[in-house]
Design an enzyme around this catalytic site. Structure first.
Site, PDB file in Angstrom:
ATOM      1  N   CYS A   1     -21.542  -1.840 -10.869  1.00 41.42           N
ATOM      2  CA  CYS A   1     -20.672  -1.102  -9.920  1.00 41.42           C
ATOM      3  C   CYS A   1     -20.672   0.383 -10.257  1.00 41.42           C
ATOM      4  O   CYS A   1     -20.697   1.229  -9.354  1.00 41.42           O
ATOM      5  CB  CYS A   1     -19.257  -1.680  -9.922  1.00 41.42           C
ATOM      6  SG  CYS A   1     -18.403  -1.574 -11.499  1.00 41.42           S
TER       7      CYS A   1
ATOM      8  N   ASP B   1       0.775  -1.232   0.000  1.00 44.29           N
ATOM      9  CA  ASP B   1       0.000   0.000   0.000  1.00 44.29           C
ATOM     10  C   ASP B   1       0.814   1.295   0.000  1.00 44.29           C
ATOM     11  O   ASP B   1       0.463   2.232  -0.694  1.00 44.29           O
ATOM     12  CB  ASP B   1      -0.943   0.000   1.217  1.00 44.29           C
ATOM     13  CG  ASP B   1      -2.210   0.797   0.961  1.00 44.29           C
ATOM     14  OD1 ASP B   1      -2.683   0.761  -0.190  1.00 44.29           O
ATOM     15  OD2 ASP B   1      -2.698   1.437   1.890  1.00 44.29           O
TER      16      ASP B   1
ATOM     17  N   CYS C   1     -22.412   3.815  -7.728  1.00 45.81           N
ATOM     18  CA  CYS C   1     -21.606   4.844  -7.055  1.00 45.81           C
ATOM     19  C   CYS C   1     -22.493   6.028  -6.673  1.00 45.81           C
ATOM     20  O   CYS C   1     -23.103   6.664  -7.539  1.00 45.81           O
ATOM     21  CB  CYS C   1     -20.459   5.301  -7.965  1.00 45.81           C
ATOM     22  SG  CYS C   1     -19.514   6.638  -7.214  1.00 45.81           S
TER      23      CYS C   1
ATOM     24  N   CYS D   1     -19.488   0.412  -4.522  1.00 40.67           N
ATOM     25  CA  CYS D   1     -19.278  -0.155  -5.864  1.00 40.67           C
ATOM     26  C   CYS D   1     -18.869  -1.623  -5.784  1.00 40.67           C
ATOM     27  O   CYS D   1     -19.024  -2.366  -6.757  1.00 40.67           O
ATOM     28  CB  CYS D   1     -18.268   0.670  -6.669  1.00 40.67           C
ATOM     29  SG  CYS D   1     -16.676   0.949  -5.881  1.00 40.67           S
TER      30      CYS D   1
HETATM   31  C1  B12 Z   1      -4.647   6.195  -3.539  1.00 40.86           C
HETATM   32  C2  B12 Z   1      -5.489   4.984  -3.288  1.00 40.86           C
HETATM   33  C3  B12 Z   1      -6.864   5.178  -3.104  1.00 40.86           C
HETATM   34  C4  B12 Z   1      -7.535   6.509  -3.377  1.00 40.86           C
HETATM   35  C5  B12 Z   1      -7.653   6.722  -4.893  1.00 40.86           C
HETATM   36  C6  B12 Z   1      -7.948   5.442  -5.659  1.00 40.86           C
HETATM   37  C7  B12 Z   1      -7.818   5.615  -7.158  1.00 40.86           C
HETATM   38  N1  B12 Z   1      -8.380   4.717  -7.876  1.00 40.86           N
HETATM   39  O1  B12 Z   1      -7.269   6.559  -7.629  1.00 40.86           O
HETATM   40  C8  B12 Z   1      -8.908   6.346  -2.631  1.00 40.86           C
HETATM   41  C9  B12 Z   1      -8.781   6.949  -1.253  1.00 40.86           C
HETATM   42  C10 B12 Z   1     -10.108   6.980  -3.328  1.00 40.86           C
HETATM   43  C11 B12 Z   1      -8.991   4.840  -2.550  1.00 40.86           C
HETATM   44  C12 B12 Z   1     -10.188   4.172  -2.359  1.00 40.86           C
HETATM   45  C13 B12 Z   1     -10.268   2.798  -2.205  1.00 40.86           C
HETATM   46  N2  B12 Z   1      -9.245   1.923  -2.098  1.00 40.86           N
HETATM   47 CO1  B12 Z   1      -7.394   2.397  -2.454  1.00 40.86          CO
HETATM   48  N3  B12 Z   1      -5.569   2.661  -2.867  1.00 40.86           N
HETATM   49  C14 B12 Z   1      -4.908   3.706  -3.215  1.00 40.86           C
HETATM   50  C15 B12 Z   1      -3.430   3.326  -3.466  1.00 40.86           C
HETATM   51  C16 B12 Z   1      -2.607   3.742  -2.244  1.00 40.86           C
HETATM   52  C17 B12 Z   1      -2.842   3.927  -4.731  1.00 40.86           C
HETATM   53  C18 B12 Z   1      -3.742   3.730  -5.970  1.00 40.86           C
HETATM   54  C19 B12 Z   1      -3.249   4.524  -7.150  1.00 40.86           C
HETATM   55  O2  B12 Z   1      -2.070   4.507  -7.458  1.00 40.86           O
HETATM   56  N4  B12 Z   1      -4.153   5.235  -7.820  1.00 40.86           N
HETATM   57  C20 B12 Z   1      -3.833   5.981  -8.986  1.00 40.86           C
HETATM   58  C21 B12 Z   1      -4.582   5.455 -10.198  1.00 40.86           C
HETATM   59  C22 B12 Z   1      -3.838   5.905 -11.473  1.00 40.86           C
HETATM   60  O3  B12 Z   1      -4.639   4.101 -10.128  1.00 40.86           O
HETATM   61  P1  B12 Z   1      -5.973   3.188 -10.363  1.00 40.86           P
HETATM   62  O4  B12 Z   1      -7.292   3.726 -10.077  1.00 40.86           O
HETATM   63  O5  B12 Z   1      -5.589   1.899  -9.763  1.00 40.86           O
HETATM   64  O6  B12 Z   1      -5.986   3.336 -11.911  1.00 40.86           O
HETATM   65  C23 B12 Z   1      -5.748   2.308 -12.779  1.00 40.86           C
HETATM   66  C24 B12 Z   1      -6.842   2.148 -13.782  1.00 40.86           C
HETATM   67  O7  B12 Z   1      -7.359   3.414 -14.090  1.00 40.86           O
HETATM   68  C25 B12 Z   1      -6.065   1.517 -14.874  1.00 40.86           C
HETATM   69  N5  B12 Z   1      -6.684   1.727 -16.160  1.00 40.86           N
HETATM   70  C26 B12 Z   1      -6.972   2.852 -16.802  1.00 40.86           C
HETATM   71  N6  B12 Z   1      -7.535   2.592 -17.975  1.00 40.86           N
HETATM   72  C27 B12 Z   1      -7.620   1.264 -18.076  1.00 40.86           C
HETATM   73  C28 B12 Z   1      -8.124   0.475 -19.074  1.00 40.86           C
HETATM   74  C29 B12 Z   1      -8.097  -0.907 -18.885  1.00 40.86           C
HETATM   75  C30 B12 Z   1      -8.628  -1.755 -19.971  1.00 40.86           C
HETATM   76  C31 B12 Z   1      -7.535  -1.477 -17.694  1.00 40.86           C
HETATM   77  C32 B12 Z   1      -7.497  -2.954 -17.487  1.00 40.86           C
HETATM   78  C33 B12 Z   1      -7.029  -0.647 -16.690  1.00 40.86           C
HETATM   79  C34 B12 Z   1      -7.087   0.706 -16.914  1.00 40.86           C
HETATM   80  O8  B12 Z   1      -4.770   2.052 -14.865  1.00 40.86           O
HETATM   81  C35 B12 Z   1      -4.538   2.681 -13.609  1.00 40.86           C
HETATM   82  C36 B12 Z   1      -3.255   2.213 -12.965  1.00 40.86           C
HETATM   83  O9  B12 Z   1      -3.332   0.870 -12.480  1.00 40.86           O
HETATM   84  C37 B12 Z   1      -3.539   1.763  -3.624  1.00 40.86           C
HETATM   85  C38 B12 Z   1      -2.293   0.981  -3.157  1.00 40.86           C
HETATM   86  C39 B12 Z   1      -1.188   1.058  -4.194  1.00 40.86           C
HETATM   87  N7  B12 Z   1      -0.020   1.497  -3.792  1.00 40.86           N
HETATM   88  O10 B12 Z   1      -1.394   0.713  -5.343  1.00 40.86           O
HETATM   89  C40 B12 Z   1      -4.799   1.433  -2.787  1.00 40.86           C
HETATM   90  C41 B12 Z   1      -5.704   0.302  -3.268  1.00 40.86           C
HETATM   91  C42 B12 Z   1      -5.910   0.454  -4.744  1.00 40.86           C
HETATM   92  N8  B12 Z   1      -6.958   0.583  -2.580  1.00 40.86           N
HETATM   93  C43 B12 Z   1      -7.614  -0.463  -2.183  1.00 40.86           C
HETATM   94  C44 B12 Z   1      -8.890  -0.446  -1.566  1.00 40.86           C
HETATM   95  C45 B12 Z   1      -9.337  -1.705  -0.856  1.00 40.86           C
HETATM   96  C46 B12 Z   1      -9.697   0.714  -1.627  1.00 40.86           C
HETATM   97  C47 B12 Z   1     -11.185   0.858  -1.228  1.00 40.86           C
HETATM   98  C48 B12 Z   1     -12.060  -0.362  -1.517  1.00 40.86           C
HETATM   99  C49 B12 Z   1     -11.248   1.234   0.269  1.00 40.86           C
HETATM  100  C50 B12 Z   1     -12.666   1.533   0.775  1.00 40.86           C
HETATM  101  N9  B12 Z   1     -13.477   0.544   1.060  1.00 40.86           N
HETATM  102  O11 B12 Z   1     -13.006   2.688   0.968  1.00 40.86           O
HETATM  103  C51 B12 Z   1     -11.594   2.097  -2.090  1.00 40.86           C
HETATM  104  C52 B12 Z   1     -12.074   1.648  -3.474  1.00 40.86           C
HETATM  105  C53 B12 Z   1     -12.331   2.762  -4.447  1.00 40.86           C
HETATM  106  C54 B12 Z   1     -12.235   2.258  -5.884  1.00 40.86           C
HETATM  107  N10 B12 Z   1     -13.371   2.012  -6.535  1.00 40.86           N
HETATM  108  O12 B12 Z   1     -11.128   2.053  -6.379  1.00 40.86           O
HETATM  109  C55 B12 Z   1      -6.854  -1.754  -2.532  1.00 40.86           C
HETATM  110  C56 B12 Z   1      -7.516  -2.406  -3.743  1.00 40.86           C
HETATM  111  C57 B12 Z   1      -7.530  -3.933  -3.719  1.00 40.86           C
HETATM  112  C58 B12 Z   1      -8.269  -4.478  -4.939  1.00 40.86           C
HETATM  113  N11 B12 Z   1      -8.813  -5.686  -4.783  1.00 40.86           N
HETATM  114  O13 B12 Z   1      -8.354  -3.869  -5.976  1.00 40.86           O
HETATM  115  C59 B12 Z   1      -5.385  -1.173  -2.800  1.00 40.86           C
HETATM  116  C60 B12 Z   1      -4.580  -1.925  -3.851  1.00 40.86           C
HETATM  117  C61 B12 Z   1      -4.668  -1.200  -1.435  1.00 40.86           C
HETATM  118  C62 B12 Z   1      -4.101  -2.582  -1.071  1.00 40.86           C
HETATM  119  N12 B12 Z   1      -2.803  -2.663  -0.863  1.00 40.86           N
HETATM  120  O14 B12 Z   1      -4.819  -3.553  -0.997  1.00 40.86           O
HETATM  121  N13 B12 Z   1      -7.771   4.253  -2.709  1.00 40.86           N
HETATM  122  S1  SF4 Z   2     -15.872   3.569  -3.253  1.00 37.71           S
HETATM  123 FE1  SF4 Z   2     -16.801   3.140  -5.251  1.00 37.71          FE
HETATM  124  S2  SF4 Z   2     -19.045   3.522  -4.975  1.00 37.71           S
HETATM  125 FE2  SF4 Z   2     -17.994   4.432  -3.202  1.00 37.71          FE
HETATM  126  S3  SF4 Z   2     -17.806   6.583  -3.891  1.00 37.71           S
HETATM  127 FE3  SF4 Z   2     -15.826   5.532  -4.377  1.00 37.71          FE
HETATM  128  S4  SF4 Z   2     -16.081   4.870  -6.501  1.00 37.71           S
HETATM  129 FE4  SF4 Z   2     -18.153   5.454  -5.765  1.00 37.71          FE
END
Ligand code: B12
Ligand code: SF4
Length: 326
Positions: A172, A112, A176, A222
């Protein structure tokens, strides 16, 4: 659940760059730092050749029921002891085993907190596919699992990525409450309830407050909506939940708050400094529309902290007019 990925550039480097350029990380300035290592794990550990990615389930079917009126909802992961140290420790045990099995090898654990796109490598390691809500989904585990990894100097054949099985389903995205997905697989964190309740320091923007609903820490909406989570995989490798996933709002923000805060010690929810949790509870009180929260809200509405005072005034405005109370 575990798999091996090559220590290679992240397949999502371009998606990450676009996300940061669009400002979707909001106040999470750390996400824009160390960009190079988020694009390629070898900028973080140059000698890495392979990456072991592990998923640890934490499902809790009892959290599915909406809490009773007057309670605030806590995300499933946050009701358990803080996973960061527990999982890093697990990975360190694998590191120690590897050191003995492959003398001269070197490995570094992460969970993380390191500047890596963990889901990219977990996807490449075959743990699952990235759902439309950006969560990694495994065919057997659904998406209620946490990630931890081990970057290793040993070269191990990589696993193959799992096929995307979302099909035409958009449940999902539709679930939201704050419309945080500008498109499939892209989450605008600045609109996500998890971001508002856990990460932001000041006021939660007014336009999203109704959508926050009764959530006081994190959001599982979601994930709850996704068909792959219909059966929740219970936690096998993580300690059991220490608190229920719904907590009385008057204990979070009212005069009884010292007691509940003691119960939260050692949980991720304790990371939300007192003010943030209070702000979230005041917001949820407004959304509850319960007149019995009036006294607590009034006590905050003229307080010195302008964020809490303004939140309390907004919430007071949502209670039934005095005289029409039960
Ligand atoms: C910052 C962060 C957050 C932030 C921002 C998340 C975000 N999506 O930007 C906030 C606080 C909102 C958050 C929320 C949550 N998080 Co969080 N978070 C992180 C963290 C620390 C960094 C993520 C990151 O780099 N985000 C930046 C963006 C660029 O990354 P991304 O959304 O993953 O984006 C990807 C997609 O967009 C993808 N993409 C774009 N276009 C396309 C097209 C295709 C075809 C595909 C396949 C992919 C793709 O590419 C991007 C890079 O991977 C990670 C841990 C880590 N170091 O990775 C945990 C992590 C992602 N979180 C996690 C969790 C559990 C949550 C929550 C469920 C917590 C909760 N219950 O409140 C929520 C879920 C929200 C959601 N729907 O994602 C877990 C996810 C586990 C899993 N099974 O996926 C992680 C991995 C932590 C862990 N070590 O377990 N989180
Ligand atoms: S965790 Fe999922 S459903 Fe909840 S606000 Fe974030 S994106 Fe929307």
């Amino acid at each position: 659940m575990a798999g091996i990925a090559a220590a290679a550039p992240s397949p999502d480097a371009a998606a990450y760059d676009a996300y940061i350029a669009a400002g979707m990380h909001g106040e999470m300035a750390y996400l824009a730092r160390n960009a190079q290592s988020r694009r390629d794990i070898r900028a973080w550990m140059p000698a890495a050749r392979s990456v072991l990615m592990c998923g640890f389930s934490y499902g809790d079917p009892s959290a599915r029921t909406a809490p009773a009126s007057g309670f605030g909802r806590v995300a499933r992961y946050a009701a358990r002891p803080d996973y960061h140290e527990i999982l890093r420790d697990r990975m360190n045990r694998v590191r120690d085993w590897l050191k003995a099995a492959a003398p001269g090898s070197h490995a570094v654990a992460f969970c993380d907190m390191s500047p890596l796109l963990e889901r990219s490598y977990a996807r490449a390691a075959g743990l699952g596919w990235q759902g439309k809500n950006t969560m990694l989904i495994g065919p057997r585990l659904g998406s209620y699992f946490l990630l931890a990894g081990l970057a290793m100097t040993v070269e191990i054949p990589e696993d193959s990525a799992a096929p995307d099985r979302c099909g035409s389903c958009t449940r999902c995205l539709d679930a939201c409450p704050t419309g945080a997905f500008p498109r499939e697989r892209v989450l605008d964190a600045t609109k996500c309830v998890s971001y508002f309740t856990v990460e932001t320091k000041g006021a939660i923007p007014e336009e999203f407050r109704e959508g926050v609903g009764d959530r006081v820490y994190g959001c599982d909406a979601c994930q709850e909506a996704g068909p792959w989570n219909r059966v929740e995989a219970p936690a096998r490798a993580l300690p059991p939940a220490k608190i229920p996933t719904s907590l009385p709002l008057d204990e979070l923000a009212g005069p009884k708050s010292a007691g509940v805060r003691a119960r939260l010690k050692g949980l991720p929810v304790a990371r939300a400094v007192r003010k943030r949790l209070t702000r979230n509870a005041l917001l949820a009180m407004g959304n509850s529309r319960r007149a019995d929260f009036r006294a607590i809200l009034e006590s905050f509405s003229s307080g010195e902290d302008e964020t809490l005072a303004e939140q309390a005034r907004w919430s007071l405005g949502r209670l039934p007019p005095t005289g029409r109370e039960r």
